[in-house]
Design a protein around this motif. Sequence first.
Motif, short mmCIF file in Angstrom:
data_model
loop_
_atom_site.label_atom_id
_atom_site.label_comp_id
_atom_site.label_asym_id
_atom_site.label_seq_id
_atom_site.Cartn_x
_atom_site.Cartn_y
_atom_site.Cartn_z
N GLN A 1 0.82 -1.05 0.04
CA GLN A 1 0.01 -0.06 -0.13
C GLN A 1 0.81 1.29 -0.12
O GLN A 1 0.46 2.25 -0.55
N ALA A 2 2.08 1.31 0.60
CA ALA A 2 2.93 2.40 0.78
C ALA A 2 3.41 2.83 -0.88
O ALA A 2 3.65 3.58 -1.18
N TYR A 3 3.79 1.55 -1.63
CA TYR A 3 4.12 1.62 -3.02
C TYR A 3 3.39 2.22 -3.80
O TYR A 3 3.41 2.85 -4.73
N ASP A 4 2.04 1.51 -3.78
CA ASP A 4 0.69 1.98 -4.51
C ASP A 4 0.60 3.50 -4.06
O ASP A 4 0.46 4.28 -5.23
N ALA A 5 0.70 4.13 -2.92
CA ALA A 5 0.45 5.20 -2.70
C ALA A 5 1.04 6.19 -3.35
O ALA A 5 1.33 7.50 -3.63
N GLY B 1 7.47 -3.13 -9.12
CA GLY B 1 8.60 -4.09 -8.81
C GLY B 1 8.24 -4.77 -7.56
O GLY B 1 7.03 -4.83 -7.34
N ARG B 2 9.14 -5.46 -7.04
CA ARG B 2 8.84 -6.12 -5.70
C ARG B 2 9.03 -5.14 -4.41
O ARG B 2 9.61 -4.14 -4.44
N VAL B 3 7.99 -5.39 -3.51
CA VAL B 3 7.83 -4.54 -2.51
C VAL B 3 8.96 -4.72 -1.56
O VAL B 3 9.05 -5.92 -0.90
N SER B 4 10.01 -4.00 -1.43
CA SER B 4 11.04 -4.25 -0.57
C SER B 4 11.02 -3.54 0.66
O SER B 4 10.64 -2.37 0.78
N VAL B 5 11.80 -3.71 1.93
CA VAL B 5 11.91 -2.96 2.83
C VAL B 5 13.60 -2.84 2.90
O VAL B 5 14.35 -3.72 2.50
N ARG C 1 4.27 9.68 0.90
CA ARG C 1 4.81 8.78 -0.26
C ARG C 1 6.39 8.24 0.58
O ARG C 1 6.77 8.92 1.37
N ILE C 2 6.71 7.27 -0.47
CA ILE C 2 8.07 6.91 -0.23
C ILE C 2 9.20 7.72 -0.72
O ILE C 2 8.93 8.24 -1.98
N VAL C 3 10.30 8.28 0.26
CA VAL C 3 11.27 8.91 -0.26
C VAL C 3 12.25 8.01 -0.82
O VAL C 3 13.00 8.39 -1.81
N ASN C 4 12.59 7.12 -0.19
CA ASN C 4 13.78 6.17 -0.43
C ASN C 4 13.58 5.03 0.06
O ASN C 4 13.31 4.61 1.33
N ASN C 5 13.80 3.85 -0.81
CA ASN C 5 13.98 2.52 -0.19
C ASN C 5 15.27 1.85 -0.43
O ASN C 5 15.17 0.51 -0.83
N GLU C 6 16.32 2.55 -0.21
CA GLU C 6 17.62 1.98 -0.42
C GLU C 6 18.37 1.90 1.04
O GLU C 6 18.71 3.44 1.28
N SER C 7 18.71 0.98 1.40
CA SER C 7 19.40 1.08 2.92
C SER C 7 20.66 1.94 2.80
O SER C 7 21.20 2.56 3.84
N ALA C 8 21.45 1.67 1.73
CA ALA C 8 22.67 2.26 1.79
C ALA C 8 22.62 3.80 1.75
O ALA C 8 23.36 4.83 2.07
N ASP C 9 21.35 4.34 1.21
CA ASP C 9 21.14 5.85 1.10
C ASP C 9 20.44 6.34 2.67
O ASP C 9 20.88 7.31 3.11
N ILE C 10 19.68 5.51 3.08
CA ILE C 10 18.95 5.71 4.24
C ILE C 10 19.99 5.89 5.61
O ILE C 10 19.87 6.71 6.48
N VAL C 11 20.91 4.83 5.52
CA VAL C 11 21.91 5.04 6.91
C VAL C 11 22.83 6.48 6.71
O VAL C 11 23.06 7.07 7.67
#
Length: 278
Positions: free
Chosen positions: A82-86, A93-97, A107-117
């Motif tokens: 639902q977060a991806y659809d919004a 794509g695949r819904v990842s954490v 909305r989602i800002v970022n779904n890349e752990s390397a950026d998030i850290v």
Amino acid sequence: MTAGAFVRQKSQFRDRPEGGPDRHHLYVALACPWSQRAAIVRAVTGLEIGISYAHPYRDERGWAFTGGQFVDDINGFELLQQAYDASDPSFEGRVSVPVLWDKEAGRIVNNESADIVVIFDEWTGGRFYPADKREEIDALNAWIYDEFQNGVYRAGFSRSQRAYDEAFRGVFSALERMEALLADRRYLVGDAITLADWRLLPTLLRFDAVYHTHFRCNGKRLIEYPNLLRYTRDLYQQPHVAETFALDEVKEHYYTTHDELNPKRIIPAGPLDLGFTA
Ligand SMILES: N[C@@H](CCC(=O)N[C@@H](CS)C(=O)NCC(=O)O)C(=O)O
């Protein structure tokens, strides 16, 4: 590329946040190593950002909030989909954490752990990614991710002997290389912990319990590398790190979610001692 090799999808949301942590929320599954990176940096920096945890078992609908400790208090989502659809109704794509969510923009800002850290470190003063060490940290990240952190997945999900053999060699050459590096330094870059260490740690914590068995990375166990074990224990015992390591969730996730690897979903009982608390 070798036939039968596993290829991880590219992260699709790579934006910089607008505003500070109070405007954002973090979605993770503690089972997932990339999520744990974000959870660790959140914990050790004392960053004040809300967090929701998805259930460790993932079916074809993707990561889910099933109730109890696995709820989304912010949006009431039952599925992370639902977060991806919004954020992007055409997302296929695949819904990842992990997912960094902007509460104001919805909305989602970022779904890349390397950026998030890196974002989390910036929000808290930049202690773990100092400018004068960035080049060295980035260089370490590159081969440690390719050969080791993603390498265990390539070994586990390979669809040919050749792809598996290549991945296996990469995993164990990276372990040897890290073991040698840690012979004369406490952390990867020297005396101080950096993002290179926090990014690596989740894979080390899972190695003996999951990757060695489930992903057939059975050349050696982590506990057979004295420097790496000392290093893993040191990081694990830093304040608040252990709170981010949910071993039962980790085991439940891998051994029950990947039916092609473990169709009977029996979760191995061991290792009896991972050696992190000695
Ligand atoms: N590049 C991403 C990778 C994240 C990722 O692959 N997460 C896995 C869990 S460990 C996932 O959510 N996979 C969903 C799926 O394959 O359906 C990151 O590091 O943040």
